[in-house]
Write a protein that holds these residues in place. Structure first.
Motif, PDB file in Angstrom:
ATOM      1  N   GLY A  45      -4.634  -0.977  16.405  1.00  0.00           N
ATOM      2  CA  GLY A  45      -4.221  -2.350  16.095  1.00  0.00           C
ATOM      3  C   GLY A  45      -2.842  -2.468  15.479  1.00  0.00           C
ATOM      4  N   TYR A  46      -2.135  -1.338  15.316  1.00  0.00           N
ATOM      5  CA  TYR A  46      -0.818  -1.371  14.640  1.00  0.00           C
ATOM      6  C   TYR A  46       0.147  -2.353  15.330  1.00  0.00           C
ATOM      7  N   ALA A  47       0.226  -2.284  16.665  1.00  0.00           N
ATOM      8  CA  ALA A  47       1.172  -3.156  17.383  1.00  0.00           C
ATOM      9  C   ALA A  47       0.801  -4.628  17.213  1.00  0.00           C
ATOM     10  N   LEU A 104       7.266  -3.738   1.752  1.00  0.00           N
ATOM     11  CA  LEU A 104       6.998  -2.687   0.761  1.00  0.00           C
ATOM     12  C   LEU A 104       6.362  -1.471   1.436  1.00  0.00           C
ATOM     13  N   GLY A 105       7.036  -0.329   1.353  1.00  0.00           N
ATOM     14  CA  GLY A 105       6.612   0.852   2.107  1.00  0.00           C
ATOM     15  C   GLY A 105       7.044   0.627   3.540  1.00  0.00           C
ATOM     16  N   CYS A 106       8.355   0.393   3.705  1.00  0.00           N
ATOM     17  CA  CYS A 106       8.887  -0.084   4.991  1.00  0.00           C
ATOM     18  C   CYS A 106       8.963   1.014   6.046  1.00  0.00           C
ATOM     19  N   SER A 107       8.880   2.302   5.631  1.00  0.00           N
ATOM     20  CA  SER A 107       9.039   3.425   6.571  1.00  0.00           C
ATOM     21  C   SER A 107      10.308   3.243   7.399  1.00  0.00           C
ATOM     22  N   LEU A 108      10.179   3.210   8.728  1.00  0.00           N
ATOM     23  CA  LEU A 108      11.378   3.097   9.570  1.00  0.00           C
ATOM     24  C   LEU A 108      11.662   1.648   9.957  1.00  0.00           C
ATOM     25  N   VAL A 140      11.707  -1.622   1.124  1.00  0.00           N
ATOM     26  CA  VAL A 140      11.543  -0.661   0.028  1.00  0.00           C
ATOM     27  C   VAL A 140      10.687   0.526   0.468  1.00  0.00           C
ATOM     28  N   ASP A 141      11.146   1.729   0.155  1.00  0.00           N
ATOM     29  CA  ASP A 141      10.326   2.917   0.398  1.00  0.00           C
ATOM     30  C   ASP A 141      10.777   3.988  -0.600  1.00  0.00           C
ATOM     31  N   ASN A 142       9.826   4.781  -1.074  1.00  0.00           N
ATOM     32  CA  ASN A 142      10.226   5.811  -2.047  1.00  0.00           C
ATOM     33  C   ASN A 142      10.546   7.155  -1.388  1.00  0.00           C
ATOM     34  N   ALA A 143      10.370   7.247  -0.066  1.00  0.00           N
ATOM     35  CA  ALA A 143      10.671   8.513   0.618  1.00  0.00           C
ATOM     36  C   ALA A 143      12.149   8.515   1.041  1.00  0.00           C
ATOM     37  N   SER A 151      12.909   3.229  -3.646  1.00  0.00           N
ATOM     38  CA  SER A 151      12.266   2.990  -4.938  1.00  0.00           C
ATOM     39  C   SER A 151      10.760   3.035  -4.769  1.00  0.00           C
ATOM     40  N   ASP A 152      10.090   3.333  -5.859  1.00  0.00           N
ATOM     41  CA  ASP A 152       8.637   3.174  -5.888  1.00  0.00           C
ATOM     42  C   ASP A 152       8.349   1.668  -5.915  1.00  0.00           C
ATOM     43  N   ILE A 153       7.406   1.238  -5.107  1.00  0.00           N
ATOM     44  CA  ILE A 153       7.151  -0.215  -5.058  1.00  0.00           C
ATOM     45  C   ILE A 153       6.588  -0.729  -6.390  1.00  0.00           C
ATOM     46  N   ARG A 154       6.086   0.180  -7.221  1.00  0.00           N
ATOM     47  CA  ARG A 154       5.595  -0.255  -8.533  1.00  0.00           C
ATOM     48  C   ARG A 154       6.741  -0.638  -9.461  1.00  0.00           C
ATOM     49  N   LEU A 184       2.792  -5.708   2.775  1.00  0.00           N
ATOM     50  CA  LEU A 184       2.307  -4.384   2.355  1.00  0.00           C
ATOM     51  C   LEU A 184       1.512  -3.865   3.545  1.00  0.00           C
ATOM     52  N   ASN A 185       2.224  -3.366   4.541  1.00  0.00           N
ATOM     53  CA  ASN A 185       1.565  -2.944   5.774  1.00  0.00           C
ATOM     54  C   ASN A 185       1.235  -1.450   5.692  1.00  0.00           C
ATOM     55  N   LEU A 186       0.003  -1.136   5.304  1.00  0.00           N
ATOM     56  CA  LEU A 186      -0.491   0.244   5.255  1.00  0.00           C
ATOM     57  C   LEU A 186       0.170   1.066   4.147  1.00  0.00           C
ATOM     58  N   THR A 187       0.479   0.423   3.040  1.00  0.00           N
ATOM     59  CA  THR A 187       1.171   1.102   1.932  1.00  0.00           C
ATOM     60  C   THR A 187       0.354   1.135   0.648  1.00  0.00           C
TER      61      THR A 187
END
Ligand code: GEK
Length: 244
Positions: free
Chosen positions: A37-39, A62-66, A86-89, A116-119, A131-134
């Motif tokens: 269901g990601y797409a 938040l936790g945007c990845s790519l 935002v992503d902490n990686a 950054s850490d989303i916190r 907040l998609n899967l983060t």
């Protein structure tokens, strides 16, 4: 798009999963073949941006990845919005910067990348937060404070889109939906070894909760309208609106 073969060879010891460069290199393939269901969720994030993003406000991925969601949101938001991705990686943010730099299509609104850490993010005049899967990677005890901070920083009429892997109180339901998820991964080319090793790597790192637990907590932190709008096996997405 490079194929995810990270867990295709037997490992003596499977260490904890990290969002490092080897993951970044295969991330689009990994997430598409791992999250049923990601797409569909991404397509709806784009549609929801048109409804909730208001002129002069801020958006957050938040936790945007790519930046799969970021790139859809920025094309639908009013031009005077700012979108914080935002992503902490470090490897994710670095690659996303390269992707955005190479993208010649004209972005509708300004995008700010934050490693950054989303916190640690502060939220102000937020109209649409994703907040998609983060949240599933944030320690359980820190989830209420983060969600409350998001709600407090939101304008009336603003919305949070929360997608998560979920678990089930009923053991039979839990095992059926886990099996269906594994069938999905097999159908998309993952071997039993890959499925087992990935499962070991994310244990205690990705911590799912029941859909009802998410709904209750979203109401507790101040969202007045909480609507689960999507579920595919053990993945679900909820829309939480701050009405006033
Ligand atoms: C998508 N939303 O494609 N602070 C910041 N980032 C974090 C944190 C944290 N505390 N914990 C994890 N991350 C994306 C997909 S992936 C989902 C999200 C997955 C980041 C982490 O570095 C990774 O990039 C992302 O959250 C999770 O729509 O891989 O299952």
């Amino acid at each position: 798009m490079s194929k995810d073969t990270i867990y295709s060879f037997p490992r003596e010891r499977v260490g904890q999963f990290t969002f490092d460069k080897s993951v970044v290199d295969v991330f689009p393939d990994m997430i598409a073949r791992s999250v049923p269901g990601y797409a569909s969720i991404l397509a709806m994030i784009e549609q929801l941006t048109t409804r909730f993003a208001k002129p002069g406000t801020q958006l957050y991925d938040l936790g945007c990845s790519l930046g799969a969601a970021t790139r859809l949101m920025r094309n639908q938001a009013p031009a005077d919005c700012t979108l914080y991705a935002v992503d902490n990686a470090p490897a994710m943010i670095q690659r996303l910067q390269e992707i955005l730099d190479a993208d010649r299509t004209e972005a509708h609104c300004q995008v700010e990348l934050l490693q950054s850490d989303i916190r640690d993010v502060s939220f102000d005049r937020a109209s649409f937060v994703v907040l998609n899967l983060t949240l599933q990677f944030v320690p359980l005890e820190d989830r209420p404070a983060l969600l409350r901070k998001i709600c407090d920083g939101m304008i009336p009429g603003g919305a949070l889109l929360l997608s998560e892997k979920i678990c089930f109180d009923d053991p039979l339901q839990q095992s059926l939906l886990t099996e269906l998820h594994h069938d999905f991964k097999r159908a998309h080319g993952y071997s039993d070894l890959e499925i087992a090793q990935k499962r070991a790597a994310i244990e205690n790192f990705l911590v799912p909760e029941a859909l009802e637990a998410h709904e209750t907590r979203l109401r507790d932190v101040g969202f007045q309208q909480v609507v689960p709008w999507f579920q595919c096996f053990n993945f679900a997405s909820i829309l939480a609106v701050k009405l006033s």
